[in-house]
Design an enzyme around this catalytic site. Structure first.
Site, short mmCIF file in Angstrom:
data_model
loop_
_atom_site.label_atom_id
_atom_site.label_comp_id
_atom_site.label_asym_id
_atom_site.label_seq_id
_atom_site.Cartn_x
_atom_site.Cartn_y
_atom_site.Cartn_z
N ASP A 1 -0.11 -0.46 -5.16
CA ASP A 1 0.11 -1.48 -6.17
C ASP A 1 -0.01 -0.79 -7.53
O ASP A 1 -0.92 0.00 -7.75
CB ASP A 1 -0.94 -2.59 -6.09
CG ASP A 1 -0.74 -3.50 -4.89
OD1 ASP A 1 0.43 -3.77 -4.55
OD2 ASP A 1 -1.73 -3.95 -4.31
N CYS B 1 -2.59 -2.17 -1.65
CA CYS B 1 -2.55 -3.52 -1.07
C CYS B 1 -3.46 -3.52 0.16
O CYS B 1 -3.30 -2.68 1.05
CB CYS B 1 -1.12 -3.88 -0.69
SG CYS B 1 -1.02 -5.44 0.23
#
Length: 127
Positions: A40, A33
């Site tokens: 992520d 992120c």
């Protein structure tokens, strides 16, 4: 790495006179992120109709792994993958679907598509 496309390798399509679909699924994709630096996780699906070239799988795996430490938004990531693969593979059609795991109670799916106009007439509706 600045130019991730250099990781990708291709080989000749032995059936360039036929439209057929290749689908590759990478269920363990990771990036970061860009706001929090937290990981992520996504499942990336690559679907394409090759023209003269096909992507080599080990290089595709290494290409996907090269994003592991990159802070990038979902939308940018999906479109960057599509741009890179289209540039290297030069397919007739390609679609990237990135299905991201839940973060903060929201899951996201981003899809990006490419059509080579040379192979598809204007009156065809792809939607």
């Amino acid at each position: 790495m600045n130019d991730k496309r250099k990781i990708l390798e291709v080989f000749g399509n032995k059936y360039p006179d036929r439209d057929y679909t290749i689908t590759h699924f990478a269920p363990e994709f990771t990036s970061l992120c860009p706001k929090t630096g937290q990981p992520d996780f996504a499942a990336i699906t690559l679907e394409y109709i090759p023209d003269l070239l096909c992507v080599e799988l080990k290089s595709l795996k290494l290409y996907f792994h090269s994003y592991r430490n990159d802070g990038i938004f979902y939308e940018s990531l999906t479109n960057q993958i599509l741009d890179d693969l289209v540039e290297v593979v030069k397919p007739r059609f390609m679609k990237i679907t990135a299905e991201f795991n839940v973060r903060g109670g929201i899951s996201s799916v981003v899809e990006a598509e490419y059509y080579n106009d040379e192979y598809y007439e204007e009156d065809i509706n792809f939607s």
